[in-house]
Design a protein around this motif. Structure first.
Motif, mmCIF file in Angstrom:
data_model
loop_
_atom_site.group_PDB
_atom_site.id
_atom_site.type_symbol
_atom_site.label_atom_id
_atom_site.label_comp_id
_atom_site.label_asym_id
_atom_site.label_seq_id
_atom_site.Cartn_x
_atom_site.Cartn_y
_atom_site.Cartn_z
ATOM 1 N N GLU A 134 -4.373 -84.846 33.290
ATOM 2 C CA GLU A 134 -5.739 -84.874 32.790
ATOM 3 C C GLU A 134 -5.883 -83.992 31.547
ATOM 4 O O GLU A 134 -6.557 -84.364 30.577
ATOM 5 C CB GLU A 134 -6.714 -84.424 33.873
ATOM 6 N N GLU A 135 -5.254 -82.832 31.574
ATOM 7 C CA GLU A 135 -5.296 -81.942 30.418
ATOM 8 C C GLU A 135 -4.635 -82.595 29.206
ATOM 9 O O GLU A 135 -5.132 -82.502 28.083
ATOM 10 C CB GLU A 135 -4.601 -80.609 30.737
ATOM 11 N N ILE A 136 -3.509 -83.240 29.441
ATOM 12 C CA ILE A 136 -2.795 -83.900 28.349
ATOM 13 C C ILE A 136 -3.635 -85.032 27.775
ATOM 14 O O ILE A 136 -3.732 -85.195 26.560
ATOM 15 C CB ILE A 136 -1.426 -84.419 28.830
ATOM 16 N N ASN A 137 -4.257 -85.821 28.664
ATOM 17 C CA ASN A 137 -5.091 -86.934 28.198
ATOM 18 C C ASN A 137 -6.267 -86.429 27.359
ATOM 19 O O ASN A 137 -6.591 -87.001 26.308
ATOM 20 C CB ASN A 137 -5.609 -87.741 29.387
ATOM 21 N N GLU A 138 -6.905 -85.351 27.822
ATOM 22 C CA GLU A 138 -8.027 -84.794 27.077
ATOM 23 C C GLU A 138 -7.579 -84.268 25.722
ATOM 24 O O GLU A 138 -8.250 -84.483 24.702
ATOM 25 C CB GLU A 138 -8.689 -83.677 27.891
ATOM 26 N N ALA A 139 -6.436 -83.576 25.703
ATOM 27 C CA ALA A 139 -5.919 -83.037 24.442
ATOM 28 C C ALA A 139 -5.535 -84.164 23.493
ATOM 29 O O ALA A 139 -5.778 -84.085 22.280
ATOM 30 C CB ALA A 139 -4.708 -82.141 24.712
ATOM 31 N N TYR A 140 -4.971 -85.222 24.040
ATOM 32 C CA TYR A 140 -4.578 -86.370 23.222
ATOM 33 C C TYR A 140 -5.795 -87.010 22.565
ATOM 34 O O TYR A 140 -5.798 -87.282 21.356
ATOM 35 C CB TYR A 140 -3.838 -87.387 24.083
ATOM 36 N N GLU A 141 -6.833 -87.256 23.345
ATOM 37 C CA GLU A 141 -8.035 -87.883 22.798
ATOM 38 C C GLU A 141 -8.680 -87.003 21.732
ATOM 39 O O GLU A 141 -9.172 -87.508 20.711
ATOM 40 C CB GLU A 141 -9.038 -88.149 23.938
ATOM 41 N N ARG A 142 -8.643 -85.692 21.936
ATOM 42 C CA ARG A 142 -9.222 -84.780 20.955
ATOM 43 C C ARG A 142 -8.432 -84.817 19.646
ATOM 44 O O ARG A 142 -9.007 -84.843 18.556
ATOM 45 C CB ARG A 142 -9.250 -83.367 21.527
ATOM 46 N N CYS A 143 -7.104 -84.836 19.758
ATOM 47 C CA CYS A 143 -6.256 -84.894 18.563
ATOM 48 C C CYS A 143 -6.443 -86.205 17.807
ATOM 49 O O CYS A 143 -6.492 -86.227 16.575
ATOM 50 C CB CYS A 143 -4.792 -84.719 18.951
ATOM 51 N N VAL A 144 -6.536 -87.315 18.539
ATOM 52 C CA VAL A 144 -6.747 -88.619 17.911
ATOM 53 C C VAL A 144 -8.065 -88.621 17.140
ATOM 54 O O VAL A 144 -8.141 -89.098 16.001
ATOM 55 C CB VAL A 144 -6.736 -89.738 18.964
#
Length: 291
Positions: free
Chosen positions: A8-18
């Motif tokens: 979940e943390e990785i997914n949130e960080a990914y969406e923020r970076c995108v």
């Protein structure tokens, strides 16, 4: 305390970076890389003429950083000679296969202060701020060399000295560069300004008495660059002595003692503290270094 799953943390960080990448660059492509802990930042100066001539100018250790910004750089790196050879060979092979043409830097993340394992690398196609210490340890004018290549010259036509193996020049010394930057809390006008001078001391600076440097851009205002020769360096990088490095370090500290800047606040004291830090003295410096 709420536990959050790693995915979940990785997914949130990914969406923020995108989102940030799309907004800033119009391209949301994001690359996921392995996190590397306890590493050193090693970079190699490369020179290639696009006609098959590819040479290196050895490496620099840029591991001393504050807030992810380089502040003290050393050339050459105090590293295992076997690791040095592997990295330099890797860089030359990369440039040849890419038919590289220009001066550039290949940067590596190396695990541990004395590790023999090179982990990750990337290429930076420009002359960097810390090219000065490479100039000092090789006696090669990198900017002049770049202009010669841009004009179509081959390396063999530039009158460069040539060194052992794939080196463009012999390695003649140790060199240290420190980045003097403006710091908050001081005035806005330089009251007194005096640069150090003498054997093995070079200053690249943008300060002068009465000047008012701006805090709105890059705060870098000066670069003391010092070097000290080391017996045996010319014949083999593996013979670089600890005494040569310590002589260079002490010369850099002495240069700071003579470097007078008043009226504006700088990071001079922080840099002097790094040079005297036991970890820096004994080569226990990683990206996690805390001065």
């Amino acid at each position: 305390m709420r536990l959050v799953r790693l995915d979940e943390e990785i997914n949130e960080a990914y969406e923020r970076c995108v989102s940030e990448a799309t907004t800033a660059f119009g391209n949301g492509a994001v690359f996921l890389e392995e996190f590397l802990d306890e590493v050193r930042h090693i970079e190699v100066q490369i020179v290639a003429d696009g006609h098959g001539g590819v040479k290196h100018l050895y490496e620099r250790d840029c591991s001393v950083q504050l807030r992810s910004q380089k502040v003290v750089e050393v050339a050459p790196a105090r590293m295992h000679p076997g690791l040095r050879e592997r990295i330099l060979d890797c860089v030359v092979n990369l440039a040849r296969k890419a038919n590289y043409r220009r001066v550039g830097t290949v940067e590596f993340m190396v695990a541990g202060p004395r590790s023999a394992l090179c982990l990750h690398g990337g290429e930076n196609p420009r002359i960097q701020v810390e090219h000065t210490i490479t100039e000092e340890v090789t006696n090669v004018d990198i900017v002049k060399t770049q202009l010669g290549i841009a004009g179509g010259s081959k390396l063999e036509d530039l009158g460069l000295p040539g060194g052992p193996g794939n080196a463009l020049s012999p390695l003649r010394s140790f060199s240290i560069q420190c980045r003097v930057s403006l710091a908050p809390g001081g005035g806005s006008t330089v009251a007194d300004y005096s640069e150090p001078y003498g054997e093995g001391v070079r200053i690249d600076a943008a300060l002068y008495q009465g000047g008012s440097p701006s805090m709105h851009y890059d705060p870098l205002v000066g670069k003391p660059i010092c070097f000290a020769s080391g017996e045996g360096i010319e014949s083999s990088p593996s013979q670089i002595g600890e005494e040569a490095f310590q002589a260079c370090r002490e010369r850099t500290i002495a240069a700071f003692d003579a470097y007078q800047i008043t009226g504006v606040n700088t990071n001079k004291d922080t840099l002097k503290g790094i040079l005297a830090h036991p970890g820096f003295v004994t080569n226990e410096v990683l990206l996690s270094f805390d001065s």
